[in-house]
Design a protein around this motif. Structure first.
Motif, PDB file in Angstrom:
ATOM      1  N   GLU A  68     -44.531 -48.783 -18.833  1.00 50.27           N
ATOM      2  CA  GLU A  68     -44.978 -49.155 -20.180  1.00 50.27           C
ATOM      3  C   GLU A  68     -44.767 -48.001 -21.159  1.00 50.27           C
ATOM      4  O   GLU A  68     -44.368 -48.200 -22.315  1.00 50.27           O
ATOM      5  N   SER A  69     -45.028 -46.779 -20.690  1.00 52.11           N
ATOM      6  CA  SER A  69     -44.858 -45.616 -21.565  1.00 52.11           C
ATOM      7  C   SER A  69     -43.385 -45.252 -21.756  1.00 52.11           C
ATOM      8  O   SER A  69     -43.005 -44.713 -22.794  1.00 52.11           O
TER       9      SER A  69
ATOM     10  N   ILE B  86     -44.316 -42.510 -10.431  1.00 46.11           N
ATOM     11  CA  ILE B  86     -43.303 -42.366 -11.474  1.00 46.11           C
ATOM     12  C   ILE B  86     -42.846 -43.721 -12.004  1.00 46.11           C
ATOM     13  O   ILE B  86     -42.544 -43.868 -13.193  1.00 46.11           O
ATOM     14  N   PHE B  87     -42.832 -44.733 -11.120  1.00 45.81           N
ATOM     15  CA  PHE B  87     -42.354 -46.054 -11.519  1.00 45.81           C
ATOM     16  C   PHE B  87     -43.477 -47.085 -11.509  1.00 45.81           C
ATOM     17  O   PHE B  87     -43.221 -48.279 -11.313  1.00 45.81           O
ATOM     18  N   SER B  88     -44.720 -46.649 -11.737  1.00 45.31           N
ATOM     19  CA  SER B  88     -45.851 -47.574 -11.813  1.00 45.31           C
ATOM     20  C   SER B  88     -45.779 -48.395 -13.095  1.00 45.31           C
ATOM     21  O   SER B  88     -45.017 -48.079 -14.021  1.00 45.31           O
ATOM     22  N   HIS B  89     -46.600 -49.440 -13.171  1.00 50.13           N
ATOM     23  CA  HIS B  89     -46.635 -50.296 -14.368  1.00 50.13           C
ATOM     24  C   HIS B  89     -46.976 -49.479 -15.611  1.00 50.13           C
ATOM     25  O   HIS B  89     -46.346 -49.626 -16.661  1.00 50.13           O
TER      26      HIS B  89
ATOM     27  N   LEU C 282     -36.893 -47.584  -4.528  1.00 47.31           N
ATOM     28  CA  LEU C 282     -38.156 -47.317  -5.209  1.00 47.31           C
ATOM     29  C   LEU C 282     -38.021 -47.359  -6.730  1.00 47.31           C
ATOM     30  O   LEU C 282     -39.008 -47.488  -7.441  1.00 47.31           O
ATOM     31  N   GLY C 283     -36.789 -47.237  -7.230  1.00 48.04           N
ATOM     32  CA  GLY C 283     -36.571 -47.263  -8.667  1.00 48.04           C
ATOM     33  C   GLY C 283     -36.156 -48.620  -9.197  1.00 48.04           C
ATOM     34  O   GLY C 283     -35.713 -48.735 -10.345  1.00 48.04           O
ATOM     35  N   LYS C 284     -36.342 -49.669  -8.384  1.00 48.57           N
ATOM     36  CA  LYS C 284     -35.831 -50.989  -8.784  1.00 48.57           C
ATOM     37  C   LYS C 284     -36.502 -51.515 -10.052  1.00 48.57           C
ATOM     38  O   LYS C 284     -35.859 -52.184 -10.871  1.00 48.57           O
ATOM     39  N   HIS C 285     -37.782 -51.237 -10.240  1.00 45.52           N
ATOM     40  CA  HIS C 285     -38.476 -51.761 -11.429  1.00 45.52           C
ATOM     41  C   HIS C 285     -37.965 -51.081 -12.705  1.00 45.52           C
ATOM     42  O   HIS C 285     -37.826 -51.725 -13.746  1.00 45.52           O
TER      43      HIS C 285
ATOM     44  N   PRO D 133     -42.344 -41.257  -1.195  1.00 49.02           N
ATOM     45  CA  PRO D 133     -42.565 -42.597  -1.756  1.00 49.02           C
ATOM     46  C   PRO D 133     -43.807 -42.662  -2.630  1.00 49.02           C
ATOM     47  O   PRO D 133     -43.854 -43.410  -3.600  1.00 49.02           O
ATOM     48  N   GLN D 134     -44.838 -41.872  -2.284  1.00 46.05           N
ATOM     49  CA  GLN D 134     -46.067 -41.880  -3.080  1.00 46.05           C
ATOM     50  C   GLN D 134     -45.813 -41.359  -4.500  1.00 46.05           C
ATOM     51  O   GLN D 134     -46.323 -41.913  -5.474  1.00 46.05           O
ATOM     52  N   VAL D 135     -45.006 -40.295  -4.610  1.00 43.99           N
ATOM     53  CA  VAL D 135     -44.674 -39.755  -5.924  1.00 43.99           C
ATOM     54  C   VAL D 135     -43.817 -40.747  -6.703  1.00 43.99           C
ATOM     55  O   VAL D 135     -44.041 -40.988  -7.896  1.00 43.99           O
ATOM     56  N   PHE D 136     -42.839 -41.356  -6.019  1.00 39.77           N
ATOM     57  CA  PHE D 136     -41.993 -42.357  -6.672  1.00 39.77           C
ATOM     58  C   PHE D 136     -42.837 -43.517  -7.199  1.00 39.77           C
ATOM     59  O   PHE D 136     -42.578 -44.055  -8.279  1.00 39.77           O
TER      60      PHE D 136
END
Length: 400
Positions: free
Chosen positions: A44-45, A37-40, A330-333, A31-34
């Motif tokens: 944005e990038s 990967i899916f941070s704000h 974890l990939g919802k965003h 979950p930490q890696v996810f």
């Protein structure tokens, strides 16, 4: 107090698919890696690259002389997005097409019974996975050798860097497994939701027009074109009606029906005792259909999520298209961002119409999708929202 008879449920705990020994699919990312990967910042990038992939795809759909199968093409779109954007692979289109066909065969057999016999679904899945991993290994090696021209850190870069931060150089097998997991996370459910989005915009032209009005009012759509530099993450988050549309698509057409959880502590439900350690299944679809907070549950009504009503705010677990609790998707965003980017492009640069007399029936297995894939004819639009004619059509029009 009654104790339910234990039902026979799948073995394991959501970490493998295909039984013990040789697994078709192995979940390796934490979950930490996810979360990285899916941070704000990561989203944005990704956004400009996602927009480019969607633009190219809609342009290709509009150039097709015949109607397209939306569900099949949406699968290709989400696969391409995962390969090109999430993983940063520079795979030629022809090779990408072959890889997609192999991946489809893998997905079709990933939930097969673990019976390793000739011509079994499990054996087909094993062969597809091996072929797929050979292609992924080649792409990973080429990516590691060619780091020039990168203007953003993709998910694979983050995965590799995360390993280094913990003093561990990831092996090629770990990279292949992580890559496969990322593709799996971005593929089937997003393709399902994309197809449902297009079908609802076809069914409800007023919703599509209201989307266009919001884009114009926010300075994103002007004279039929998306204004340069206007599609930033914060701008998209500020599109309230677009958010309502995506929420309503996911409420009515949640891609998967539910999920499994392990009981951590014995509890009681409607007079029955559910013992600790049992595996239980929760139903997303039934929850959405029966939740008392939603009015007219069968009606497609994005305004139910608007500020005046906010039907999803009256309770914790009435609306859960991505699951709930610590194991929420974890990939919802990324999924929501992709759907919003697709809706913006559809509202801005495309005209599309149903190519059959009636809308198709919906099937729920393995994910929600139309039985015929949804046949739709796409047309390109110029800057004045006029249909772009093909060369042949333009010539015919000039002779009339």
């Amino acid at each position: 107090m009654k104790t339910l008879k234990r039902r026979q449920l799948p073995a394991g705990h959501l970490t493998t698919f295909g039984g013990r020994g040789r697994n078709l699919f192995l979940i390796v990312l934490s979950p930490q890696v996810f979360s990285k990967i899916f941070s704000h910042e990561a989203l944005e990038s990704y956004l400009p690259k996602i927009q480019l992939v969607i633009k190219d795809t809609l342009r290709a759909w509009s150039s097709e002389p015949e109607p397209i199968n939306v569900y099949h093409e949406a699968q290709k779109l989400t696969f391409r997005m995962a390969i090109r954007v999430l993983l940063g692979f520079r795979i030629p289109d022809e090779e990408l097409g072959r890889l997609f066909q192999v991946y489809q065969q893998f997905v079709e057999n990933v939930f097969s019974l673990p019976v390793d016999l000739p011509f079994s679904g499990y054996r087909r899945g094993i062969r597809a996975r091996e072929t797929l991993q050979k292609g992924l290994e080649k792409a990973i090696q080429e990516k590691l050798q060619n780091t020039q021209g990168k203007d953003y850190a993709d998910a694979l870069d983050i995965l590799i860097e995360s390993g280094k931060e913990h003093g561990k150089e990831l092996t090629m097998q770990e990279l292949k497994d992580g890559t496969l997991e990322l593709i799996f996370a971005a593929y089937a459910t997003t393709a399902s939701a994309s197809t449902s989005l297009i079908m609802q915009l076809l069914k409800h032209p007023r919703v599509l027009e209201k989307l266009r009005e919001e884009l114009r009012s926010k300075g994103i759509l002007h004279n039929g074109c998306i204004c340069e530099g206007s599609l930033r993450l914060d701008n998209i988050h500020g599109l309230q009606y677009l958010d309502c549309v995506i929420k309503e698509v996911l409420r009515l057409f949640t891609p998967i029906s539910g999920g499994y959880r392990t009981v951590l502590q014995t509890f009681e439900l409607d007079g029955f005792q559910i013992p600790k350690g049992w595996s239980v299944m929760y139903s997303i679809r039934d929850t959405h259909d029966t939740a008392p907070v939603f009015k007219d549950v069968d009606v497609f009504d994005p305004d139910r999520f608007g500020q005046g009503r906010s039907e999803d705010k009256d309770g914790r677990f009435h609306y859960l298209p991505f699951g709930g609790g610590v194991r929420t998707c974890l990939g919802k965003h990324l999924a929501k961002l992709f759907l919003k980017a697709l809706a913006i492009e559809l509202a801005s640069t495309s005209r599309f119409e149903l190519a059959t007399r009636t809308f198709p029936r919906i099937t729920l297995v393995p994910v929600v999708h139309p039985v015929d894939g949804l046949k739709v004819k796409f047309f390109g639009l110029d800057s004045n929202q006029n249909e772009i004619l093909t060369g042949t059509d333009a010539m015919l029009g000039a002779t009339v």
